[in-house]
Scaffold this active site. Structure first.
Site, PDB file in Angstrom:
ATOM      1  CB  CYS A  89     -33.734  -1.404 -23.990  1.00 39.59           C
ATOM      2  SG  CYS A  89     -32.386  -2.033 -24.337  1.00 39.59           S
ATOM      3  CG  ASP A 149     -25.087  -5.815 -18.881  1.00 40.01           C
ATOM      4  OD1 ASP A 149     -24.705  -6.326 -18.018  1.00 40.01           O
ATOM      5  OD2 ASP A 149     -25.773  -6.327 -19.699  1.00 40.01           O
ATOM      6  CG  HIS A 209     -31.187 -11.392 -17.004  1.00 40.05           C
ATOM      7  ND1 HIS A 209     -29.432 -11.216 -16.853  1.00 40.05           N
ATOM      8  CD2 HIS A 209     -31.317 -10.523 -17.834  1.00 40.05           C
ATOM      9  CE1 HIS A 209     -29.102 -10.532 -17.599  1.00 40.05           C
ATOM     10  NE2 HIS A 209     -30.085 -10.047 -18.482  1.00 40.05           N
ATOM     11  CD  GLU A 240     -25.432  -4.802 -23.378  1.00 48.61           C
ATOM     12  OE1 GLU A 240     -26.347  -4.674 -22.494  1.00 48.61           O
ATOM     13  OE2 GLU A 240     -25.383  -5.577 -24.319  1.00 48.61           O
TER      14      GLU A 240
HETATM   15  C1  PEP Z   1     -29.262  -4.030 -20.393  1.00 53.30           C
HETATM   16  O1  PEP Z   1     -28.012  -4.606 -20.096  1.00 53.30           O
HETATM   17  O2  PEP Z   1     -29.621  -2.973 -19.829  1.00 53.30           O
HETATM   18  C2  PEP Z   1     -30.026  -4.785 -20.923  1.00 53.30           C
HETATM   19  C3  PEP Z   1     -31.233  -4.217 -21.588  1.00 53.30           C
HETATM   20  O3  PEP Z   1     -29.739  -6.095 -21.401  1.00 53.30           O
HETATM   21  P1  PEP Z   1     -29.655  -7.272 -20.232  1.00 53.30           P
HETATM   22  O4  PEP Z   1     -30.503  -6.781 -19.113  1.00 53.30           O
HETATM   23  O5  PEP Z   1     -30.784  -8.453 -21.012  1.00 53.30           O
HETATM   24  O6  PEP Z   1     -28.439  -7.670 -20.176  1.00 53.30           O
HETATM   25 MG    MG Z   2     -27.249  -6.212 -21.096  1.00 55.76          MG
END
Ligand code: PEP
Ligand code: MG
Length: 759
Positions: A675, A628, A363, A604
């Site tokens: 996303c 994910d 992240h 995901e």
């Molecule tokens: C993802 O998993 O693609 C997502 C957008 O969520 P995060 O990266 O916050 O887990």
């Molecule tokens: Mg995610």
């Protein structure tokens, strides 16, 4: 055996440089195996020869002189076959080659094991014996285990060696390259500023200083502060402790005296060492001495010295932090970058980031991309604590870091930085234009947000909505759970800033690599554990408060969409919907007049791919979390640099899963967005559009590039390309075919501006 192994590895780890490390290895392995010879040969990448680097038993004068190519001698054979070789009579083997200068003719038997680090053969570890006999299975296993354990240590020592001399700010030291993982695209040329973990003596590097008096004064202050702390603590505990227990504080105070630790540290500072380095040397020497003592009471004193050392170090670091002025092109280097660290450097000075741990989809890398800061993650061999103050290049396109780069390389990278700047500037003109292909197909481009700064950036870049607001980010930089009112103000800010464009707010998605300091979760496999919706369904009070805050925030604006993370099946979805309806009923009872907002589910988890139609029937929209989804489909931890090579959103399995999701959603008449970070990769965005995604949500930094690329293409061309890619079975071939096709269309400029640098 395990104990011996552990001891040797520990000793080697503590060696001051590669030469010392190799010396310890040959000596200890020879002793513990009772052999007459132990030698290490390392592969010199320039000459591609295995060079004798250390030996116990052979003639030491041949060190550095004897070498052999991979197709020469027994050592070459072990290295090139990448397998151990165990011979009773070495001389009778057809590959045996005799080197007179080593004096090895006296030794009949030979056992060699390759030293391999991350698939790269680094060298060969050999033991030899006078008598003719096969080494037994136990001995072979010992040598193989030893060399596997030493590979990482040797790689690290080698890397440290290549930037040795950094105490003098690295002047005159050669350029060295460290390979990590691409974290955030872009390049940066600047100076390294290392953030060390607080009060960890083991990672404090040596560093020479010119102003010895200032260091002395600093140390004097730290001593004084620790003394005061001790006296205060002793007074505070006076009532609870017995007299003899309180005597411990007197011992501490004595240790700080000039006749003890204090004096020893000062003596080292006088030689030109900085106070932190001097402290580490003195404390570690005392700790080692105490730990070897037989008397249990005295052994315990090691922890007292260590504790005192930590307290002194904390003050020294605090003072340094106050005095620290960040240079203009700061490249922040840390063992594990955290979101909080990104905020420490004043705006405008931070040009690059390097983290030893983590990977491209950690992240913190996602935040770096959102901020547009070139980043390399997982630079596991970089001796990070030793690079403070040296010149550095960060290549966030390829995931490479250069220390002490040559003037020529700096020039090449400065040109890349300038090219990127010009490219971004040129794309400003696209801001008010729609993302529309040559044949008139419109794809709304949305942004992912989390930080407050993302809002302005998103607006500057012409985003058409928010496809993912990561609500956990404001939770992460808080010191406790924010109240309903605080959350409401926060969410109102987002909704109002983008109104009337849609804002998709995801309910709290903590766990995995996103921890809240005030809600710690300790798990063996956090990505397979208590994460996202699993936590908030177990804590409806957190979920309900958040949803209520979102709903209230949208009063009069009505541009809210709610998104549910980590849904693995219908039950979780139904429970979540039930809670959302409950919250909606409550706020309406309180007099807030708002319609029920659209609710969507994230796809995901692989299970959700196969239940996409059932899930789609229950909600208003879907959004794919490709970060994910890739991690779980390929069983590759998104945070682990060791397997980062395997993490690939263009893997055929991922592409086919995405196609299933789009087709499933559309069969139920529901829109589907994506996303994950994949949507912000311009080349990947082309195929996502071709698959039929109704909108793409990405970091604001990449949005103009994606828009530029999609406007240069027709949907039918993109669909043709997708059809070809979906027939391919190799991720590498998919990558190269996609990039080649875009280059052939004259669209290569947004893919990788640093592609031409040959370092
Ligand atoms: C993802 O998993 O693609 C997502 C957008 O969520 P995060 O990266 O916050 O887990
Ligand atoms: Mg995610």
């Amino acid at each position: 055996m395990l104990n011996t192994l552990r001891k040797i590895v520990q000793e080697v780890n503590a060696a001051k440089d590669l030469k010392a490390a190799l010396g310890i290895i040959v000596q200890r392995v020879k002793e513990s195996m009772g052999s007459q010879v132990c030698s290490v040969y390392l592969l010199d990448p320039e000459s591609n020869r295995f060079v004798l680097m250390a030996t116990e038993g052979l003639n030491k004068r041949s060190i550095g002189k004897v070498s052999m190519a991979p197709n020469e001698g027994l050592v070459g054979l072990v290295g090139s076959r990448e397998e151990p070789l165990n011979l009773e009579d070495a001389a009778s083997h057809p590959r045996y080659r005799y080197f007179a200068e080593t004096g090895e003719e006296r030794y009949a038997s030979f056992l060699g094991a390759p030293i391999i680090h991350h698939r790269r053969v680094m060298g060969v570890l050999v033991v030899q014996q006078k008598e003719r006999r096969q080494f037994d299975e136990g001995e072979e296993a010992f040598l193989v285990t030893m060399s596997a354990q030493l590979a990482g240590v040797i790689a690290h020592a080698e890397a440290t060696g290549s930037i040795r001399g950094l105490g003098k700010q690295g002047k005159g030291i050669q350029e060295a390259k460290f390979v990590g993982v691409a974290g955030s695209p872009g390049a940066a040329v600047g100076s390294a500023v290392v953030m060390l973990p607080p009060a960890d003596l083991d990672v404090v590097p040596d560093k020479s200083v010119d102003d010895i008096d200032a260091e002395m004064e600093l140390f004097g202050k730290a001593l004084e502060w620790v003394r005061e702390d001790m006296q205060e603590l002793s007074a505070k505990l006076a009532k609870q402790l017995r007299k003899e227990e309180r005597a411990l504080f007197d011992v501490y105070l004595m240790m700080l005296e000039d006749a003890a630790l204090g004096g020893e540290v000062r003596a080292i500072i006088k030689t030109g060492q900085w106070a932190q380095g001097a402290l580490r040397q003195v404390v570690n020497a005392h700790v080692a001495r105490f730990e070897l003592m037989d008397d249990a009471y005295l052994r315990e004193r090691a922890s007292d010295v260590r504790d005192l050392g930590r307290r002194l170090l904390a003050y020294l670091q605090e003072e340094r932090k106050q005095q620290l002025t960040y240079p203009d092109n700061t490249i922040l280097v840390a063992e594990e970058l955290s979101p909080a660290m990104l905020g420490e450097v004043p705006a405008g000075k931070l040009v690059g980031l390097v983290s030893v741990q983590g990977s491209g989809n950690s992240h913190v890398a996602i935040l770096a991309r959102a901020m547009g800061i070139p980043t390399v993650m997982g630079a596991v061999d970089l001796p990070y604590s030793k690079v403070d103050g040296i010149a550095m290049i960060v290549d966030g396109y390829h995931g490479e870091v250069f220390t002490n780069p040559s003037a020529e390389l700096c020039k090449q990278y400065r040109a890349v930085v300038e090219e990127e700047r010009q490219l971004v500037k040129g794309l400003d003109a696209l801001r008010g234009l729609p993302c529309e292909t040559l044949d008139g197909h419109r794809v709304p481009l949305w942004v992912n947000t989390g930080l407050l700064a993302d809002v302005t950036r998103a607006q500057e870049r012409g985003a058409e909505g928010v496809g993912l607001y990561r609500t956990e980010v404001p939770f992460m930089i808080n010191e406790r759970f924010p109240s309903e009112k605080e959350q409401m103000q926060n969410y109102r800010g987002q909704l109002a800033a983008f109104h009337p464009l849609p804002v998709t707010m995801r309910t709290l998605d903590i766990g995995g690599d996103k921890a809240l300091p005030y809600f710690p979760i300790k798990e063996e496999n956090p990505f397979l554990g208590w994460r996202g919706i699993r936590i908030t369904l177990d804590h409806p009070e957190i979920f309900l408060v958040q949803v209520r805050a979102m709903l209230k925030a949208s009063e009069g604006l009505n541009n809210l969409r709610i998104l549910l993370p980590m849904i693995s099946g219908l039950q979780e979805l139904e429970e979540s919907l039930h809670l959302i309806h409950r919250a909606w009923g409550e706020v309406r009872d309180e007099g807030v007049d708002i319609p029920m907002p659209p609710v969507g589910v994230m796809i995901e988890i692989p299970a959700a791919v196969y239940q996409v139609r059932e899930l789609a029937r229950q909600v208003d929209f879907l959004s794919v979390g490709s970060n994910d989804l890739t991690q779980y489909l390929l069983a590759v931890d998104r945070n682990n640099p060791r397997v980062a090579d395997l993490y690939d959103f263009l893997h055929p399995a991922v592409l086919h899963a995405l196609k299933l999701v789009v087709d499933g959603a559309h069969a139920e008449g529901k829109p589907v967005s994506i996303c994950g970070e994949m949507a912000g990769d311009p080349a990947a965005a082309v195929i996502l559009m071709a698959m039929g995604f109704d909108s793409l949500s990405m970091n604001a930094t990449n949005l103009p590039k994606v828009k530029w690329l999609l406007r240069q293409l027709s949907l039918s061309k993109a669909q043709e390309l997708l059809a070809q890619l979906l027939r391919m079975d190799s991720p590498q071939v998919i990558h190269s075919s996609l990039h080649l096709a875009l280059r052939n269309l004259g669209l290569g400029r947004v893919i990788n501006p640093a592609a031409t640098i040959q370092a």
